[in-house]
Design a protein around this motif. Structure first.
Motif, PDB file in Angstrom:
ATOM      1  N   MET A  95       0.818  -1.213   0.000  1.00 10.13           N
ATOM      2  CA  MET A  95       0.000   0.000   0.000  1.00 10.13           C
ATOM      3  C   MET A  95       0.854   1.265   0.000  1.00 10.13           C
ATOM      4  SD  MET A  95      -3.175  -0.789  -0.267  1.00 10.13           S
ATOM      5  CE  MET A  95      -2.678  -2.064  -1.385  1.00 10.13           C
ATOM      6  N   LYS A  96       2.012   1.232   0.646  1.00  9.80           N
ATOM      7  CA  LYS A  96       2.897   2.400   0.639  1.00  9.80           C
ATOM      8  C   LYS A  96       3.601   2.578  -0.702  1.00  9.80           C
ATOM      9  CE  LYS A  96       3.979   2.835   5.505  1.00  9.80           C
ATOM     10  NZ  LYS A  96       4.978   2.751   6.563  1.00  9.80           N
ATOM     11  N   SER A  97       3.737   1.496  -1.459  1.00 11.99           N
ATOM     12  CA  SER A  97       4.555   1.567  -2.671  1.00 11.99           C
ATOM     13  C   SER A  97       3.767   1.644  -3.970  1.00 11.99           C
ATOM     14  CB  SER A  97       5.507   0.371  -2.732  1.00 11.99           C
ATOM     15  OG  SER A  97       4.789  -0.844  -2.844  1.00 11.99           O
ATOM     16  N   VAL A  98       2.481   1.288  -3.973  1.00 14.10           N
ATOM     17  CA  VAL A  98       1.721   1.287  -5.228  1.00 14.10           C
ATOM     18  C   VAL A  98       1.476   2.727  -5.691  1.00 14.10           C
ATOM     19  CG1 VAL A  98      -0.606   1.190  -4.173  1.00 14.10           C
ATOM     20  CG2 VAL A  98      -0.225   0.252  -6.481  1.00 14.10           C
ATOM     21  N   GLY A  99       1.642   2.942  -6.987  1.00 15.19           N
ATOM     22  CA  GLY A  99       1.431   4.280  -7.530  1.00 15.19           C
ATOM     23  C   GLY A  99       1.366   4.263  -9.039  1.00 15.19           C
ATOM     24  N   ARG A 100       1.312   5.452  -9.601  1.00 13.98           N
ATOM     25  CA  ARG A 100       1.278   5.609 -11.062  1.00 13.98           C
ATOM     26  C   ARG A 100       2.465   6.458 -11.491  1.00 13.98           C
ATOM     27  NH1 ARG A 100      -4.761   6.621 -10.597  1.00 13.98           N
ATOM     28  NH2 ARG A 100      -5.583   4.496 -10.703  1.00 13.98           N
ATOM     29  N   LYS A 101       3.173   5.941 -12.473  1.00  9.27           N
ATOM     30  CA  LYS A 101       4.331   6.647 -13.013  1.00  9.27           C
ATOM     31  C   LYS A 101       3.838   7.619 -14.071  1.00  9.27           C
ATOM     32  CE  LYS A 101       6.983   4.401 -15.757  1.00  9.27           C
ATOM     33  NZ  LYS A 101       7.972   3.832 -16.650  1.00  9.27           N
ATOM     34  N   SER A 102       4.351   8.839 -14.039  1.00  8.24           N
ATOM     35  CA  SER A 102       3.969   9.813 -15.058  1.00  8.24           C
ATOM     36  C   SER A 102       4.558   9.390 -16.393  1.00  8.24           C
ATOM     37  CB  SER A 102       4.440  11.220 -14.681  1.00  8.24           C
ATOM     38  OG  SER A 102       5.844  11.288 -14.683  1.00  8.24           O
ATOM     39  N   ASP A 103       3.933   9.823 -17.485  1.00  7.31           N
ATOM     40  CA  ASP A 103       4.400   9.462 -18.824  1.00  7.31           C
ATOM     41  C   ASP A 103       5.836   9.912 -19.081  1.00  7.31           C
ATOM     42  OD1 ASP A 103       2.008   8.208 -19.437  1.00  7.31           O
ATOM     43  OD2 ASP A 103       1.136  10.005 -20.360  1.00  7.31           O
ATOM     44  N   ASP A 104       6.206  11.062 -18.503  1.00  7.38           N
ATOM     45  CA  ASP A 104       7.561  11.562 -18.724  1.00  7.38           C
ATOM     46  C   ASP A 104       8.573  10.970 -17.743  1.00  7.38           C
ATOM     47  OD1 ASP A 104       6.998  12.883 -16.346  1.00  7.38           O
ATOM     48  OD2 ASP A 104       7.053  14.897 -17.227  1.00  7.38           O
ATOM     49  N   GLY A 105       8.101  10.149 -16.797  1.00  4.85           N
ATOM     50  CA  GLY A 105       8.994   9.482 -15.856  1.00  4.85           C
ATOM     51  C   GLY A 105       9.537  10.368 -14.757  1.00  4.85           C
ATOM     52  N   ARG A 106       9.022  11.579 -14.640  1.00  4.00           N
ATOM     53  CA  ARG A 106       9.541  12.519 -13.641  1.00  4.00           C
ATOM     54  C   ARG A 106       8.849  12.409 -12.292  1.00  4.00           C
ATOM     55  NH1 ARG A 106       8.886  18.029 -15.736  1.00  4.00           N
ATOM     56  NH2 ARG A 106      10.072  18.591 -13.888  1.00  4.00           N
ATOM     57  N   ARG A 107       7.673  11.803 -12.281  1.00  2.00           N
ATOM     58  CA  ARG A 107       6.902  11.716 -11.037  1.00  2.00           C
ATOM     59  C   ARG A 107       6.368  10.296 -10.857  1.00  2.00           C
ATOM     60  NH1 ARG A 107       5.270  15.626 -13.889  1.00  2.00           N
ATOM     61  NH2 ARG A 107       3.228  14.792 -14.330  1.00  2.00           N
ATOM     62  N   PHE A 108       6.226   9.931  -9.588  1.00  2.00           N
ATOM     63  CA  PHE A 108       5.571   8.682  -9.227  1.00  2.00           C
ATOM     64  C   PHE A 108       4.517   9.069  -8.208  1.00  2.00           C
ATOM     65  CE2 PHE A 108       5.165   4.539  -7.088  1.00  2.00           C
ATOM     66  CZ  PHE A 108       4.870   3.771  -8.202  1.00  2.00           C
ATOM     67  N   VAL A 109       3.265   9.057  -8.641  1.00  2.00           N
ATOM     68  CA  VAL A 109       2.171   9.582  -7.836  1.00  2.00           C
ATOM     69  C   VAL A 109       1.564   8.467  -6.992  1.00  2.00           C
ATOM     70  CG1 VAL A 109      -0.066  10.748  -7.902  1.00  2.00           C
ATOM     71  CG2 VAL A 109       1.692  11.309  -9.610  1.00  2.00           C
ATOM     72  N   LYS A 110       1.476   8.740  -5.698  1.00  2.00           N
ATOM     73  CA  LYS A 110       0.844   7.806  -4.765  1.00  2.00           C
ATOM     74  C   LYS A 110      -0.127   8.619  -3.922  1.00  2.00           C
ATOM     75  CE  LYS A 110       5.000   6.249  -3.431  1.00  2.00           C
ATOM     76  NZ  LYS A 110       5.985   5.486  -2.676  1.00  2.00           N
ATOM     77  N   ASN A 111      -1.344   8.135  -3.845  1.00  2.00           N
ATOM     78  CA  ASN A 111      -2.335   8.804  -3.008  1.00  2.00           C
ATOM     79  C   ASN A 111      -3.401   7.787  -2.594  1.00  2.00           C
ATOM     80  OD1 ASN A 111      -4.213   8.643  -5.202  1.00  2.00           O
ATOM     81  ND2 ASN A 111      -3.424  10.565  -6.019  1.00  2.00           N
ATOM     82  N   ASP A 112      -4.320   8.220  -1.743  1.00  2.00           N
ATOM     83  CA  ASP A 112      -5.353   7.319  -1.231  1.00  2.00           C
ATOM     84  C   ASP A 112      -6.224   6.747  -2.342  1.00  2.00           C
ATOM     85  OD1 ASP A 112      -4.473   7.570   1.369  1.00  2.00           O
ATOM     86  OD2 ASP A 112      -5.887   9.169   1.872  1.00  2.00           O
TER      87      ASP A 112
END
Length: 153
Positions: free
Chosen positions: A65-82
């Motif tokens: 749960m702490k690690s699941v997220g979505r990688k931005s298309d440009d690879g600059r961000r890894f978004v994790k939220n509730d």
């Protein structure tokens, strides 16, 4: 970063294939390391050796749960939220992840090794040495207070 593709049957009976990403940043690992008295890796090792299935399950679920997220298309961000966590937890893909982690030998180690940053040992040592250094810092109450004389004009 772990990129994992799961195949599952959705709630409409359709076969689906979906890819999920799991990652912990250096700062998240440091936070996790500091939250656990013995440190994250030592704690995980201990509960695996103790074969305490409830603790193993709780820690792996927490890591997922702490690690699941979505990688931005440009690879600059890894978004994790509730919302991302809740979507994953409510999907049949979570069931597949759970089954993979709990039933395949080495899956837990593969997950942890790929979710943690490559140089995790190096910066955890830096954090540990930084903590040791701060133990020698005197508390304000232990320091001799310099008295400053002021003059009123």
């Amino acid at each position: 970063m772990l990129k994992k593709t799961f195949q599952y049957t959705d709630f409409n009976g359709n076969e689906q294939e979906e890819t999920f990403y799991f990652n912990l940043s250096k700062s998240e690992v440091i936070e996790y390391e500091l939250q656990e008295r013995a440190g994250m890796s030592t704690t995980l090792q201990r509960i695996v050796e103790e074969r305490d299935n409830q603790k193993i399950l709780a820690h792996f679920k927490d890591l997922v749960m702490k690690s699941v997220g979505r990688k931005s298309d440009d690879g600059r961000r890894f978004v994790k939220n509730d919302e991302i966590r809740e979507d994953f937890l409510a999907s049949p893909a979570y069931d597949e992840m759970f089954i993979w982690l709990m039933s395949e030998p080495g899956a837990g180690a593969e997950f942890v090794n790929n979710v943690l940053p490559q140089d995790v040992d190096e910066f955890v040592k830096k954090v540990d040495s930084g903590q040791q250094a701060t133990k020698n810092v005197k508390k304000p109450s232990d320091r001799k207070q310099k008295q400053v004389k002021t003059t009123e004009s």
